[in-house]
Design an enzyme around this catalytic site. Sequence first.
Site, PDB file in Angstrom:
ATOM      1  N   PRO A   2       0.792  -1.208   0.000  1.00 44.69           N
ATOM      2  CA  PRO A   2       0.000   0.000   0.000  1.00 44.69           C
ATOM      3  C   PRO A   2       0.842   1.284   0.000  1.00 44.69           C
ATOM      4  CG  PRO A   2      -0.696  -1.523   1.716  1.00 44.69           C
ATOM      5  CD  PRO A   2       0.653  -1.962   1.236  1.00 44.69           C
ATOM      6  N   GLU A   3       0.311   2.293  -0.668  1.00 45.99           N
ATOM      7  CA  GLU A   3       0.973   3.592  -0.724  1.00 45.99           C
ATOM      8  C   GLU A   3       0.191   4.577   0.155  1.00 45.99           C
ATOM      9  OE1 GLU A   3       1.872   4.736  -4.755  1.00 45.99           O
ATOM     10  OE2 GLU A   3       2.305   2.683  -5.361  1.00 45.99           O
ATOM     11  N   LYS A  62       3.928   6.665   4.153  1.00 43.99           N
ATOM     12  CA  LYS A  62       3.303   5.344   4.155  1.00 43.99           C
ATOM     13  C   LYS A  62       3.269   4.718   5.551  1.00 43.99           C
ATOM     14  CE  LYS A  62       5.252   4.544  -0.461  1.00 43.99           C
ATOM     15  NZ  LYS A  62       6.052   3.632  -1.303  1.00 43.99           N
ATOM     16  N   ARG A 119       2.785 -11.595   2.601  1.00 44.04           N
ATOM     17  CA  ARG A 119       4.211 -11.683   2.272  1.00 44.04           C
ATOM     18  C   ARG A 119       5.140 -11.461   3.461  1.00 44.04           C
ATOM     19  NH1 ARG A 119       5.414  -9.023  -3.679  1.00 44.04           N
ATOM     20  NH2 ARG A 119       3.842 -10.188  -4.852  1.00 44.04           N
TER      21      ARG A 119
END
Length: 274
Positions: A2-3, A62, A119
């Site tokens: 995500p940004e 972020k 991940r």
Amino acid sequence: MPELPEVESIRRYLVSSDVNGRCIERVEVGWPDSIAAPTSDIETFANRVSYKRITALSRRGKYLIATLSGDLDTTSHLVLHMGMTGSLHIRNPNEGPVRYRRAAIFLDDSRRIELNDSRRWARIWAVPEASMAFPRLAPDPWDLSPPVFVERIRAKRSRIKPTLLDQSLIAGVGNIYADEALHRTGISPLRRCNRISAVRLQQLHSSIIVVLEHAIEFISTHPSEDGSPYVVDAYDERMRITRNSTSRCPHCNQLVTSRRIAGRTAYYCPACQH
């Protein structure tokens, strides 16, 4: 991913869910590598955040920041970076855990905040000052004036695309939104920063803000099934350029080109971007 838009949407989701003011009763970390230095073990991390009250939820770039206050007027900060696939979900007592739960924050109203991360690249800090988690982070795009933005970018001789990803120059802009902003401005990701005019760079600064604000609005109105923000795989209407081999430019309908630049894939229109 995500940004910045995804992380800001997570922050707003937590605020709207009345997480502010809640006390953390305990935490569980199922993936020890999620804990970032200087706190390196689960027990120390848990002791630093347990029995603390969440008094503010903020964001920088972020990074998501929860300000915590203890009984002795001590303030600390819980900082999270979502990595590539991280997201937060509020779960009620009768709900099972998310699929890839790496950490859980148990609140005093029996709910819990779960970090879902397939991940395992998300990271959590427990630090006295939030800036200890991001010591070289630049201001957000809204906090950079156009002249300062131009000065920072034009001082570089590197290509514009990887320069926009440099979080020490401008915070929060990642791969997909850099491509979107460059496309809106008609600037090729291959252009050298010092060869782009000040006028076009000011336009690029405006485009970055427009792209980020549009994404925040889109995410907030298109939540996941559980009500949390949809923060991964941005192949939807928040993007003008579909990031695949069949994508066409929304301006001229020419096939979009993809190219690796400094290790990241850029999507752009060779006809509209120069």
